[in-house]
Design a protein around this motif. Structure first.
Motif, PDB file in Angstrom:
ATOM      1  N   ILE A 112       1.058  -1.553  -0.008  1.00  0.00           N
ATOM      2  CA  ILE A 112      -0.238   0.170   0.012  1.00  0.00           C
ATOM      3  C   ILE A 112       0.889   1.046  -0.121  1.00  0.00           C
ATOM      4  O   ILE A 112       0.183   1.951  -0.488  1.00  0.00           O
ATOM      5  N   ASN A 113       2.227   0.952   0.432  1.00  0.00           N
ATOM      6  CA  ASN A 113       3.106   2.680   0.585  1.00  0.00           C
ATOM      7  C   ASN A 113       3.696   2.597  -0.046  1.00  0.00           C
ATOM      8  O   ASN A 113       3.812   3.637  -0.386  1.00  0.00           O
ATOM      9  N   CYS A 114       3.870   1.960  -1.163  1.00  0.00           N
ATOM     10  CA  CYS A 114       4.400   1.466  -2.848  1.00  0.00           C
ATOM     11  C   CYS A 114       3.131   2.762  -3.867  1.00  0.00           C
ATOM     12  O   CYS A 114       3.914   3.487  -4.552  1.00  0.00           O
ATOM     13  N   CYS A 115       1.984   2.897  -3.369  1.00  0.00           N
ATOM     14  CA  CYS A 115       1.181   3.626  -4.475  1.00  0.00           C
ATOM     15  C   CYS A 115       0.588   4.761  -3.763  1.00  0.00           C
ATOM     16  O   CYS A 115       0.173   5.357  -4.203  1.00  0.00           O
ATOM     17  N   HIS A 116       1.382   5.285  -2.497  1.00  0.00           N
ATOM     18  CA  HIS A 116       1.328   6.424  -1.444  1.00  0.00           C
ATOM     19  C   HIS A 116       2.471   7.191  -2.231  1.00  0.00           C
ATOM     20  O   HIS A 116       3.608   7.015  -2.365  1.00  0.00           O
ATOM     21  N   VAL A 117       1.681   8.667  -2.720  1.00  0.00           N
ATOM     22  CA  VAL A 117       2.619   9.214  -3.854  1.00  0.00           C
ATOM     23  C   VAL A 117       3.370  10.415  -2.566  1.00  0.00           C
ATOM     24  O   VAL A 117       2.687  11.158  -1.925  1.00  0.00           O
ATOM     25  N   GLU A 118       4.692  10.215  -2.197  1.00  0.00           N
ATOM     26  CA  GLU A 118       4.859  10.854  -1.636  1.00  0.00           C
ATOM     27  C   GLU A 118       5.344  12.114  -1.953  1.00  0.00           C
ATOM     28  O   GLU A 118       5.149  13.336  -1.110  1.00  0.00           O
ATOM     29  N   ASN A 119       5.937  12.598  -3.031  1.00  0.00           N
ATOM     30  CA  ASN A 119       5.770  13.947  -3.439  1.00  0.00           C
ATOM     31  C   ASN A 119       4.527  14.106  -5.150  1.00  0.00           C
ATOM     32  O   ASN A 119       4.270  13.604  -6.137  1.00  0.00           O
ATOM     33  N   PRO A 120       4.081  15.513  -4.852  1.00  0.00           N
ATOM     34  CA  PRO A 120       2.334  15.226  -5.866  1.00  0.00           C
ATOM     35  C   PRO A 120       3.013  15.680  -7.789  1.00  0.00           C
ATOM     36  O   PRO A 120       2.705  15.114  -8.058  1.00  0.00           O
ATOM     37  N   HIS A 121       4.245  16.368  -6.851  1.00  0.00           N
ATOM     38  CA  HIS A 121       4.954  17.089  -8.358  1.00  0.00           C
ATOM     39  C   HIS A 121       5.688  16.137  -9.035  1.00  0.00           C
ATOM     40  O   HIS A 121       5.850  15.966 -10.615  1.00  0.00           O
ATOM     41  N   HIS A 122       5.986  14.253  -8.049  1.00  0.00           N
ATOM     42  CA  HIS A 122       5.853  13.356  -9.185  1.00  0.00           C
ATOM     43  C   HIS A 122       4.932  12.645 -10.328  1.00  0.00           C
ATOM     44  O   HIS A 122       5.615  12.325 -11.497  1.00  0.00           O
ATOM     45  N   ILE A 123       4.173  12.769  -9.970  1.00  0.00           N
ATOM     46  CA  ILE A 123       3.319  12.495 -11.108  1.00  0.00           C
ATOM     47  C   ILE A 123       3.275  13.333 -12.735  1.00  0.00           C
ATOM     48  O   ILE A 123       3.198  13.382 -13.740  1.00  0.00           O
ATOM     49  N   ASP A 124       3.736  14.310 -12.489  1.00  0.00           N
ATOM     50  CA  ASP A 124       3.577  15.412 -13.159  1.00  0.00           C
ATOM     51  C   ASP A 124       4.875  14.642 -14.737  1.00  0.00           C
ATOM     52  O   ASP A 124       5.163  14.643 -15.364  1.00  0.00           O
ATOM     53  N   ASN A 125       6.103  14.638 -13.406  1.00  0.00           N
ATOM     54  CA  ASN A 125       6.806  14.162 -14.023  1.00  0.00           C
ATOM     55  C   ASN A 125       7.066  12.600 -14.977  1.00  0.00           C
ATOM     56  O   ASN A 125       7.948  12.438 -15.482  1.00  0.00           O
ATOM     57  N   TYR A 126       6.783  12.353 -14.625  1.00  0.00           N
ATOM     58  CA  TYR A 126       6.260   9.897 -14.709  1.00  0.00           C
ATOM     59  C   TYR A 126       5.377  10.663 -16.117  1.00  0.00           C
ATOM     60  O   TYR A 126       5.617   9.859 -17.083  1.00  0.00           O
ATOM     61  N   SER A 127       4.269  12.004 -15.910  1.00  0.00           N
ATOM     62  CA  SER A 127       3.264  11.941 -17.280  1.00  0.00           C
ATOM     63  C   SER A 127       4.254  12.191 -18.022  1.00  0.00           C
ATOM     64  O   SER A 127       3.849  11.881 -19.206  1.00  0.00           O
ATOM     65  N   ARG A 128       5.001  13.184 -18.300  1.00  0.00           N
ATOM     66  CA  ARG A 128       5.865  13.855 -19.482  1.00  0.00           C
ATOM     67  C   ARG A 128       6.447  12.360 -19.852  1.00  0.00           C
ATOM     68  O   ARG A 128       6.877  13.054 -21.159  1.00  0.00           O
ATOM     69  N   VAL A 129       6.829  12.065 -19.221  1.00  0.00           N
ATOM     70  CA  VAL A 129       7.305   9.997 -20.380  1.00  0.00           C
ATOM     71  C   VAL A 129       6.453   9.551 -20.578  1.00  0.00           C
ATOM     72  O   VAL A 129       6.260   9.051 -21.785  1.00  0.00           O
ATOM     73  N   SER A 130       5.255   9.335 -19.008  1.00  0.00           N
ATOM     74  CA  SER A 130       4.837   7.520 -20.033  1.00  0.00           C
ATOM     75  C   SER A 130       3.837   8.243 -20.855  1.00  0.00           C
ATOM     76  O   SER A 130       3.143   7.077 -22.005  1.00  0.00           O
ATOM     77  N   PHE A 131       2.847   9.104 -21.042  1.00  0.00           N
ATOM     78  CA  PHE A 131       1.736   9.534 -21.564  1.00  0.00           C
ATOM     79  C   PHE A 131       2.550   9.940 -23.226  1.00  0.00           C
ATOM     80  O   PHE A 131       1.880   9.120 -24.622  1.00  0.00           O
ATOM     81  N   PRO A 132       3.196  10.540 -23.558  1.00  0.00           N
ATOM     82  CA  PRO A 132       3.842   9.974 -25.111  1.00  0.00           C
ATOM     83  C   PRO A 132       4.559   8.983 -25.095  1.00  0.00           C
ATOM     84  O   PRO A 132       4.004   8.367 -26.751  1.00  0.00           O
TER      85      PRO A 132
END
Length: 496
Positions: free
Chosen positions: A459-479
């Protein structure tokens, strides 16, 4: 000097002309005499009426004289003598064979909504009529209106929705008779023919349409159809220019149509049309892909810029919706096809909508992350206070116990073998008790704790420690995801 038969024919024709002229002169004289007599016996206004009727009758008789004066050439008169256009050739000697050929002048429209095409064709039919054999080595080209005097096949176009024969400036017909009795009959027709289309791969589809020619009333025992030159019987497609299609292949076939009334001859012309995709790439695929890329711009905008990111997300979603509606205007409204263009537009809409949902998730995680941090700091402060209070209580209890033991201790007593500990939980200063070690946990308790620890870790793996990392991951995963989906899409629809 002309021969005896020709002189006889000339004398006969001159006698016929003189007899007709004399007969009509007598009719006119008699009619004039009767008109004058009636005019003398009838008064006033009735005289004018009688004169008008007599004038009309004279005009009609003169027109009849002109028509009768249009005498057919002797060769045609000889052919037409005893000819019955209501009986087919070889009426008692087997079926008559009719050869056909086509010249495609133009294919005007191809409609996916109505599933049909409109074409202008030159239809040529050839058959042999033993009653039209004549001597000579030249063919006779007749006026198209004389076709009403001859037997012609009752050919019709199967699956035709609407057809007409061109009649400017006259009916576009050609009739030609050869010395051996062969008749060439040509027509210029514009027809709208149904064409069943499979639009599952639209606009990367390939359609096969047909033009079927069939006899309406004569079965295979009376008439037989055949292509005069096989696949080369149809011409004009090689130079044909279409707006959205290219003609890839065409071929002919011969078949029979089976109905309740019998078997009828049928000729089928097949042609394959491949749609040109360049127009759709420029009109649909490129704009939708650019909208997807535009939705990724929000990943580089700060999470705190709520209006900017919401504006980009909503604008791209609405624009994509408009583009999807516009792409369906040229297609059937009630169709059961999931077309290739619908799949691509659905993929693009999913990525655009996903970018909007990504910001909603990231913004929510930002709010919950701040609340969790405040709660975590509060728990740490509370635990620190409890720890300080425990330490102070333990130290004070230990000092009181030492003060009690000092006056009662004797110098000659043996050293105490039992170790005593001061319990921090006895603030009243009672006697200390020996420390009791806790019982060792059993094996099943250890297993349960280990399992619970794994669950909490997952459960802790799904926890986002820093919400700004979501944008960082999206910049790579979406394209990367969009590129992979495009590769699968184009590979499937182009090669399978």
């Amino acid at each position: 000097m002309p021969s005896a038969p020709s002189a006889h024919c000339d004398q006969t024709s001159s006698r016929q002309r003189s007899w007709r002229l004399m007969y009509k002169r007598k009719i006119l004289v008699a009619f004039s005499t009767s008109s004058a007599t009636m005019a003398c016996t009838i008064s006033g206004g009735n005289i004018f009426t009688v004169l008008l009727i007599s004038t009309l009758l004279q005009c009609s008789m003169l027109n009849a004289e002109v028509k009768e004066g249009e005498i057919l050439p002797p060769t045609i008169q000889k052919l037409m003598k005893g000819y019955n256009k209501y009986l087919r050739p070889f009426f008692d000697n087997g079926p008559v064979t009719v050869g056909m050929s086509l010249d495609i002048a133009s294919i005007d429209t191809i409609s996916e909504i109505n599933m049909d095409y409109t074409a202008t064709i030159f239809l040529r039919q050839r058959w042999t009529d033993e009653r039209l054999v004549f001597e000579g080595n030249k063919s006779l080209s007749l006026d198209g209106r004389l076709v009403e005097l001859l037997w012609v096949p009752d050919t019709f176009i199967v699956d035709s929705k609407k057809s007409f024969l061109h009649d400017i400036t006259v009916e576009n017909r050609l009739i030609r008779i050869f010395p051996n009795g062969t008749v060439l009959y040509a027509l210029r027709i514009t027809t709208t023919v149904a064409c069943n289309m499979d639009l599952t791969k639209y606009p990367m589809d390939k359609q096969t349409c047909t033009l079927q020619l069939e006899s309406w009333g004569y079965n295979i025992n009376d008439v037989m159809f055949y292509w005069t030159r096989g696949n080369e019987s149809v011409s004009g497609l090689d130079t044909l220019q279409l707006a959205q299609y290219t003609v890839e292949d065409h071929y002919t076939s011969v078949s029979e149509a089976i109905y309740e009334t019998g078997h009828y001859p049928r000729l089928v012309f097949h042609f394959e049309l491949r749609r040109s995709i360049l127009y759709f790439i420029l009109e649909t695929y490129v704009p939708s892909s650019l909208l997807v890329v535009l939705s990724w711009v929000s990943f580089w905008i700060s999470l705190s810029s709520v209006p900017a990111r919401i504006c980009i997300g909503v604008t791209t979603v609405l624009t994509m919706t408009t583009l999807m509606m516009g792409a369906r205007t040229s297609l059937p409204n009630a169709n059961c096809f999931i077309k290739a263009i619908d799949v691509y537009l659905g993929i693009c809409f999913s990525f655009i909508f996903g970018a909007l949902i990504e910001y909603a998730v990231a913004h929510f995680c930002t709010l919950t992350h701040c609340d969790a941090r405040i709660v975590m700091y509060g728990h740490q402060i509370h635990d620190l206070d409890d720890e300080i209070n425990g330490i102070v209580t333990t130290i004070s209890a230990h000092n009181r116990a030492k003060r009690r033991k000092e006056p009662a201790a004797a110098p000659s007593m043996a050293p105490v073998s039992t170790e005593l500990t001061i319990s921090p939980s006895s603030p009243s200063g009672s006697e200390p008790k020996p420390e009791v070690s806790p019982p060792e946990p059993t094996h099943w308790c250890l297993t349960a704790l280990a399992t619970l620890r794994k669950i909490l870790r997952s459960i802790n793996c799904c926890h986002v420690e820093n919400p700004h990392h979501i944008d960082n991951y999206s910049r790579v995963s979406f394209p990367l995801s969009f590129v992979m989906v495009n590769l699968l899409y184009w590979t499937y629809y182009l090669y399978f």
